[in-house]
Design an enzyme around this catalytic site. Structure first.
Site, PDB file in Angstrom:
ATOM      1  CE1 TYR A  72      -5.306   3.887   8.932  1.00 28.08           C
ATOM      2  CE2 TYR A  72      -5.991   3.708  11.218  1.00 28.08           C
ATOM      3  CZ  TYR A  72      -5.168   3.314  10.177  1.00 28.08           C
ATOM      4  OH  TYR A  72      -4.213   2.355  10.392  1.00 28.08           O
ATOM      5  N   PRO A 100      -4.462  -0.131  18.922  1.00 28.77           N
ATOM      6  CG  PRO A 100      -6.396  -1.251  18.306  1.00 28.77           C
ATOM      7  CD  PRO A 100      -5.719  -0.641  19.482  1.00 28.77           C
ATOM      8  CG  HIS A 129      -2.118  -0.865   1.079  1.00 24.37           C
ATOM      9  ND1 HIS A 129      -3.259  -0.716   1.824  1.00 24.37           N
ATOM     10  CD2 HIS A 129      -2.346  -1.908   0.238  1.00 24.37           C
ATOM     11  CE1 HIS A 129      -4.138  -1.641   1.446  1.00 24.37           C
ATOM     12  NE2 HIS A 129      -3.607  -2.374   0.502  1.00 24.37           N
ATOM     13  CE  LYS A 165       4.179   2.910  13.654  1.00 22.04           C
ATOM     14  NZ  LYS A 165       3.848   2.452  12.313  1.00 22.04           N
TER      15      LYS A 165
HETATM   16  C1  PHB Z   1      -6.021  -4.368  10.450  1.00 22.65           C
HETATM   17  O1  PHB Z   1      -5.984  -4.523   9.219  1.00 22.65           O
HETATM   18  O2  PHB Z   1      -6.387  -5.265  11.197  1.00 22.65           O
HETATM   19  C2  PHB Z   1      -5.605  -3.060  11.003  1.00 22.65           C
HETATM   20  C3  PHB Z   1      -5.095  -2.101  10.162  1.00 22.65           C
HETATM   21  C4  PHB Z   1      -4.706  -0.870  10.677  1.00 22.65           C
HETATM   22  C5  PHB Z   1      -4.839  -0.614  12.025  1.00 22.65           C
HETATM   23  C6  PHB Z   1      -5.353  -1.586  12.868  1.00 22.65           C
HETATM   24  C7  PHB Z   1      -5.737  -2.801  12.366  1.00 22.65           C
HETATM   25  O3  PHB Z   1      -4.485   0.593  12.507  1.00 22.65           O
END
Ligand code: PHB
Length: 399
Positions: free
Chosen positions: A200, A290, A74, A294
């Site tokens: 996000y 999360p 990505h 990280k």
């Molecule tokens: C996930 O794909 O599980 C994931 C991706 C980004 C994050 C947290 C979890 O910040």
């Protein structure tokens, strides 16, 4: 006798075992659960984002083949707020990219390769504690048959996760902690992701994250209260809420749910991360919320640092790196704590209206400021953690 006894077959423990084994340094991994459970159980939310440096660590450790074939590179992420999408382009902001590849796949690859190359992992061996006597340091564990046995080790490494038992074996350690008033409801679904890159989304109803495991499998999360229960969230409610919080900037495509889980958000740092011949790595020593993706990256960084220190000890009889392990690790740990805290407070809807005003101001600033975008992007791809300034964490260690 093992030279290095490693407790926990997660990404940190397995990487360290594999690297040591490649150098002919004997390491035995003790893992409380079964191989099947580790490889297949969807027991807990595990992120799936590898920093640029983590991808390099796995590749150079000889563990990256499937990740490079099946993982998704990505080159950016989206932030969604105020009804608009804002893309952060990683190559132009940092010169780097990230890889989306589930932690469970990383663990599967590591187990398979480590065993195939003659490494030793004892599954269903529960570690009960440590003993030290004139004969040295011993790990005490229970075998699958229920017998209590012990193994003498030069060093013991606690990589036994966020509920670590070995964390309690560091006398006088300080626990720096923060709990957030939110939890994440996570789902894995047989449905195409909302976009080709992660979104996000910040919405007055709460944060939502749209991620993926493959082009046909989505991994999405909702900010919920810490008191909520999974039973309160039937499938239709989850999809409706995800759609609402995406705010019309993309389309949520529902599909059959494969998994559903709740995780509270917290930050934790243990200091020091070592005592005598015991060293902690990964979630055993530090936990991040999360939001910054990280957790696994930090675990891999710890393993590389400890590998370098053990190698210097066994090859040159040099103890300096071992003695400085905590000091060196805490640099990337606190950087990741900072970023994870930043992302969490930036994106989650707080209870307090004043906090929400500050947060909204910062989001709008971010949308306009290349400097703030660069701060976010550098941290996200891990220039300050695995790809650390002034050099990469594996510099001179992983060829
Ligand atoms: C996930 O794909 O599980 C994931 C991706 C980004 C994050 C947290 C979890 O910040």
């Amino acid at each position: 006798m093992a030279k290095v006894g490693i407790v926990g077959a997660g990404p940190a423990g397995l990487l360290l075992a594999h690297l040591l084994h490649r150098e002919g340094i004997e390491a035995v991994v003790l893992e409380a659960r079964s191989r099947e459970y580790l490889e297949t159980s969807p027991h807990r939310i595990r992120a799936g984002v590898l920093e640029w440096g983590s991808k390099e660590i796995l590749r150079r450790a000889g563990l990256g083949q499937r990740m490079l074939e099946q993982g998704l590179e990505h080159r950016g992420v989206y932030l969604a707020f105020d009804g608009a999408l804002h893309r952060l382009d990683f190559p132009s902001l940092t010169g780097k990219s990230i890889w989306v590849y589930g932690q469970q796949f990383v663990v599967q690859d590591m187990i398979r390769l480590h065993l195939a190359q003659g490494g030793e992992i004892r599954f269903e061996h529960e570690v009960l504690g440590l003993e030290e006597d004139a004969g040295g340091l011993w790990v005490v564990y229970r075998t699958p048959e229920g017998a209590t046995e012990r193994m003498r080790c030069d060093f013991v490494v606690g990589a036994d996760g966020s509920h670590s038992r070995l964390r309690g074996q560091i006398p006088g350690a300080r626990l720096h902690q923060k709990n957030y008033p939110f939890a994440w409801l996570g789902i894995l679904a047989e449905a195409p992701p909302a976009a080709e890159e992660l979104i996000y989304a910040s919405h007055p109803r709460g944060f939502a994250l749209f991620s993926m495991r493959s082009p046909t499998r989505s991994r999405n999360y909702l900010q919920v209260g810490v008191e909520e229960r999974l039973e309160d969230w039937p499938e239709e409610r989850i999809w409706a809420e995800l759609s609402e919080r995406l705010g019309g900037v993309a389309e949520v495509r529902p599909g059959p749910l494969l998994e559903k889980s709740l995780t509270p958000l917290r930050s934790l740092v243990l200091e020091p991360m070592q005592h005598g011949r015991l060293f902690l790595m990964g979630d055993a020593a530090h936990v991040v919320p999360p939001t910054g993706a990280k957790g696994m990256n930090l675990a891999l960084c710890d393993a590389v640092l400890l590998y370098r220190a053990l190698l210097a000890y066994y090859r040159q009889g040099e103890e300096g790196h071992l003695l400085r392990y905590t000091q060196e690790a805490l640099r990337h740990v606190w950087q990741a704590e900072l970023f994870s805290y930043f992302m969490t407070t930036l994106l989650h809807t707080p209870v307090d209206a004043f906090d929400d005003g500050l947060r909204t101001a910062q989001l709008r600033h971010l949308a306009e400021s290349p400097h703030l975008q660069r701060f976010l992007a550098e941290n996200y791809v891990g220039l300050h953690t695995s790809g650390r300034y002034p050099g990469w964490v594996g510099e001179g260690v992983l060829a």
